[in-house]
Design an enzyme around this catalytic site. Structure first.
Site, PDB file in Angstrom:
ATOM      1  N   GLY A 236      25.911  12.342  59.483  1.00  0.00           N
ATOM      2  CA  GLY A 236      26.410  13.810  59.362  1.00  0.00           C
ATOM      3  C   GLY A 236      25.699  14.560  58.357  1.00  0.00           C
ATOM      4  N   THR A 237      25.009  15.591  59.093  1.00  0.00           N
ATOM      5  CA  THR A 237      23.923  16.000  58.350  1.00  0.00           C
ATOM      6  C   THR A 237      23.565  17.683  58.428  1.00  0.00           C
ATOM      7  OG1 THR A 237      21.297  15.666  58.133  1.00  0.00           O
ATOM      8  CG2 THR A 237      22.376  15.812  60.372  1.00  0.00           C
ATOM      9  N   THR A 238      22.547  18.112  57.708  1.00  0.00           N
ATOM     10  CA  THR A 238      22.177  19.442  57.833  1.00  0.00           C
ATOM     11  C   THR A 238      20.781  19.609  58.106  1.00  0.00           C
ATOM     12  OG1 THR A 238      24.016  20.222  56.517  1.00  0.00           O
ATOM     13  CG2 THR A 238      22.242  21.511  56.930  1.00  0.00           C
TER      14      THR A 238
END
Length: 242
Positions: A26-28
């Protein structure tokens, strides 16, 4: 064929089978073109469900001296795709005796992400510089569609910062301006997105190669967000200490 994908399996110690949750990022991911190259930025949190497995994952994978790929989705899937695509790009470079362009490299990534779209959970940003088109960013979401972007965000944190990126990008950005925007965007996303966090990693890719930077929360330069002071939560006749 696996027919138990949607239910939790029980461990079978006798045969060494211990089911585990899928490791996902779950990232940016942020990428932006500037006048001379590309700046990419990511967070560093890797999670398995609600458990944070790593706070210092490097999601910027070098492919060549002038190209990187930013990965989101299943960590195992994206690492495998990056390794396989890098192998093919290296082979083409050696056999043709010239560097593979960034656009062609993005098509190599697209081929695998499209062909195995039912088996993979992987989304990437291919960013780099070549002598033909200069700095380039190609977004390849799940499914394998490729689009060149001047400024883009991917991952769970992208929904929190897309408007910020749209408002900040303009033609002929300088390197320092672009780095400040990308770093601030990652900071804003990690502040609001529960699946993003950790340190901020930046990479600058231009004709001289790739340069990497890391910003820690306990060191100067980390992008912090100043939130408004909340209203008092109790009635006015109850004394509160802020």
């Amino acid at each position: 064929m696996d027919t138990m994908r949607d239910e939790k399996r029980k461990a079978i110690p006798a045969i060494g089978f211990y089911p585990q949750d899928e490791i996902s990022t779950g990232t940016t991911l942020i990428a932006m073109e500037y006048n001379g190259g590309v700046v990419v930025g990511t967070d560093s949190r890797t999670s398995a469900g609600s458990f944070i497995t790593s706070r210092a994952t490097n999601k910027i994978t070098p492919i060549t001296e002038n190209m990187v790929v930013c990965r989101s989705g299943s960590a195992a899937d994206t690492q495998a795709i990056a390794d396989i695509a890098k192998y093919h790009i290296d082979v083409y470079t050696m056999t043709e005796n010239k560097p593979v362009t960034i656009y062609r490299s993005s098509q190599i990534f697209r081929q695998f992400l499209y062909n195995y779209r039912e088996q993979l959970s992987a989304s990437v940003l291919v960013a780099g510089w070549d002598s033909e088109l200069g700095g380039q960013v190609y977004a390849i979401p799940i499914g394998g569609f490729v689009s060149r972007q001047r400024s883009t965000a991917s991952g769970s944190g992208s929904t929190f910062v897309q408007g910020f990126l749209d408002s900040q990008w303009r033609p002929d950005l300088t390197l320092d301006e672009c780095k400040a925007i990308v770093k601030q965007a990652v900071g804003l996303a990690t502040f609001r997105d529960g699946s993003s966090g950790g340190v901020v990693r930046l990479a600058v890719i231009d004709k001289t190669g790739s340069k990497f930077e890391l910003f820690r929360p306990d060191k100067p330069g980390f992008p912090f967000v100043q939130t408004p002071t909340p209203h008092l939560s109790f009635p006015p006749h109850i004394e509160q200490v802020l």
